[in-house]
Design an enzyme around this catalytic site. Structure first.
Site, PDB file in Angstrom:
ATOM      1  N   SER A 122      -9.737   1.605   2.639  1.00 45.24           N
ATOM      2  CA  SER A 122      -8.851   2.336   1.761  1.00 45.24           C
ATOM      3  C   SER A 122      -7.786   1.473   1.068  1.00 45.24           C
ATOM      4  CB  SER A 122      -8.144   3.435   2.551  1.00 45.24           C
ATOM      5  OG  SER A 122      -7.335   2.874   3.566  1.00 45.24           O
TER       6      SER A 122
ATOM      7  N   SER B 187      -9.975  -0.663   6.838  1.00 43.35           N
ATOM      8  CA  SER B 187      -9.364  -0.522   5.514  1.00 43.35           C
ATOM      9  C   SER B 187      -8.642  -1.733   4.951  1.00 43.35           C
ATOM     10  CB  SER B 187      -8.398   0.655   5.517  1.00 43.35           C
ATOM     11  OG  SER B 187      -9.115   1.824   5.276  1.00 43.35           O
TER      12      SER B 187
ATOM     13  N   LYS C  54       0.861  -1.181   0.000  1.00 43.23           N
ATOM     14  CA  LYS C  54       0.000   0.000   0.000  1.00 43.23           C
ATOM     15  C   LYS C  54       0.895   1.227   0.000  1.00 43.23           C
ATOM     16  CE  LYS C  54      -3.943   1.894   2.615  1.00 43.23           C
ATOM     17  NZ  LYS C  54      -4.857   1.667   3.763  1.00 43.23           N
TER      18      LYS C  54
END
Ligand code: GLN
Length: 489
Positions: free
Chosen positions: A154, A178, A79
């Site tokens: 996310s 997330s 990420k």
């Protein structure tokens, strides 16, 4: 089976046996990224050169008979809020465009040392604020099961990269859901460890008392493998625990006979889509067959989770994001004086959702409102923690859906932040209480979209959590289904 369909453990075995080389695995990954990324928009930056040199090193070590680490040759996506030394780390924000961190996050160091092949940085909601990846300043990531739907957020890029079989492993971060919510939208496994289990050093902070880094993978074994590598004390993160880290693969298959799973009645009645309710009912039967006792438990303050979360998280975010002022990091927009430079940089650098959160958080912390909002939220957080402590005296784990809906259409919720926030109604509780939670594939909707189920465990007992997730997985085949993904145009 094609090589891109191999799990991390299968790839590891193949590489160790020299059935194929780490470089060949790398070739498979980049061929797939080239074919599919234009359609699903998962990567913000790929690192072909870095990946090939890591793979070559693994092959060299194995040929020389040296040990190459528990993740030797395994492709992994990061990420883009995990710092990578000398390699762009944007948090999907304009304000960090072009910034190259001077150091690696601890998790990045650990996976590299374990022999993983880092293939690049993947998309997310800006500064991890969002539930759909649509808050990325660059582009939304699309769901491999249906490109008109969101990947979740996310950590949408991490979940989509695994679901599209681009990589077997990814790391995400979870502040209010997330990792788990995108895992559920994309039909993969996503685990948020106990607060303190994994070092947050080098994770760009959103809400420091809630953030945790965790693995995403296609199955429970692979998630367990990755967790074993990233977990453990780090002197650079004072909140990381020095409890020993078990090998999470070791006791994975020991079964769940005699365990108790609690079903919180507050969560089960709260506006869940009927197909998700059906999946939850079916899951209860699966667990019962495995020898688990299912009981009802109460989490009386569950209805306040979202409110408490959105106060605590925004308050911490407003403070954490104060550092982006055009002086030290990334973009600068000049102004006539220092204050105008700050204002211009922040006004152009941050997207709408990030600004909304900074304003909300600043308000909640300001004199006169602090007591009414931030302090109240902390008190409610304590009540929620106690609810879990109470419930966990009667059961070992808690079962809920991961999200009240399956993946929604792109654009469907962008105009209405409040409905978007509701996506986290089942996940924020584990962050507020600091407990580990995992989302596992638990079925499909009539539209063919994945349904995720969430298990929440006791603090630092990821072992039981994973073992229970594995028991479910070994009695179902949801995790083996792959998205059809028509050829990219
Ligand atoms: N979707 C939640 C939010 O927008 C959770 C985000 C996260 O876990 N990083 O805050």
């Amino acid at each position: 089976m094609d090589r891109h369909e191999y799990s991390a453990l299968e790839l590891r075995e193949g590489i160790a046996r020299r059935d194929f080389t780490a470089r060949e695995v790398c070739e498979t990954v980049f061929t797939r990224i080239r074919a599919w990324d234009p359609k699903f928009k998962i990567f913000l930056a790929s690192d072909e050169q870095g990946a090939y040199s890591a793979a070559t090193e693994v092959d060299r070590k194995l040929a020389a008979g040296e040990s190459a680490g528990p993740l030797a040759g395994l492709p992994l996506a990061l990420k883009d809020n995990l710092c990578t030394s000398g390699f762009p780390t944007t948090c999907a924000s304009r304000i960090l465009e072009g910034w190259r961190p001077p150091y690696n996050a601890t998790v990045v160091e650990r996976v590299k040392a374990a022999g993983a092949v880092l293939v690049g940085k993947v998309n997310m909601d800006e500064f991890a604020m969002g539930s759909s990846c649509e808050n990325s300043a660059f582009f939304p990531t699309r769901n491999p099961w249906n490109p008109d739907c969101v990947a979740g957020g996310s950590s949408g890029g991490s979940a989509a990269a695994v679901a599209a079989d681009l990589v077997p492993l990814a790391l995400g971060s979870d502040t209010g859901g997330s990792i788990r919510q995108p895992a559920s939208f994309c039909g993969v496994v996503g685990l948020k460890p106990t607060y303190g289990r994994v070092s947050r050093f080098g994770l760009v902070a959103f809400a420091s008392s809630l953030d945790q880094i965790g693995p995403l993978a296609r199955n429970v074994e692979d998630a367990a493998l990755l967790l074993s590598v990233i977990a453990g004390h780090d002197q650079r993160d004072a909140t990381s625990t020095d409890l020993p880290v078990p090998d999470y693969l070791l006791r994975l298959k020991e079964g769940v006979k005699g365990l108790k799973i609690g079903l919180p009645r507050e969560f089960i009645s709260a506006g869940i889509h009927p197909e998700i309710k059906t999946a939850l009912d079916t899951a209860q039967k699966v667990f019962a067959d495995a020898g688990v006792e299912l009981i009802e438990v109460a989490l009386p303050h569950a209805e306040y989770c979202l409110a408490a979360y959105y106060l605590v998280a925004t308050a911490e975010a407003s403070s954490n994001l104060a550092r982006y002022d055009g002086v030290q990091y990334g973009q600068r927009v000049s102004g006539d004086n220092l204050l105008e430079m700050y204002a211009a940089t922040r006004a152009t650098g941050f997207g709408a959702e990030v600004k909304r959160r900074i304003m909300l958080g600043t308000y909640a912390l300001s004199a006169g409102y602090y007591e009414a909002y931030y302090k109240k939220a902390l008190q409610v957080r304590t009540l929620i923690q106690r609810d879990f402590e109470q419930a966990m005296t009667k059961c070992d784990l808690i079962l809920t859906p991961t999200s009240p809906t399956t993946a929604f259409s792109l654009g469907e919720k962008t105009k209405d932040p409040l409905t978007m926030y509701l996506s986290d109604v089942f996940t924020t509780s584990a962050n507020l209480a600091g407990l580990p939670g995992v989302s596992i594939p638990g079925g499909f909707s009539s539209e063919g979209l994945p349904i995720g189920l969430q298990l929440i465990g006791k603090a630092y007992d990821e072992e039981t959590l994973l073992r229970t997730a594995y028991a479910f997985q070994s009695r179902t085949d949801w995790h083996t289904r792959r998205p059809a993904m028509e050829e990219a145009k």
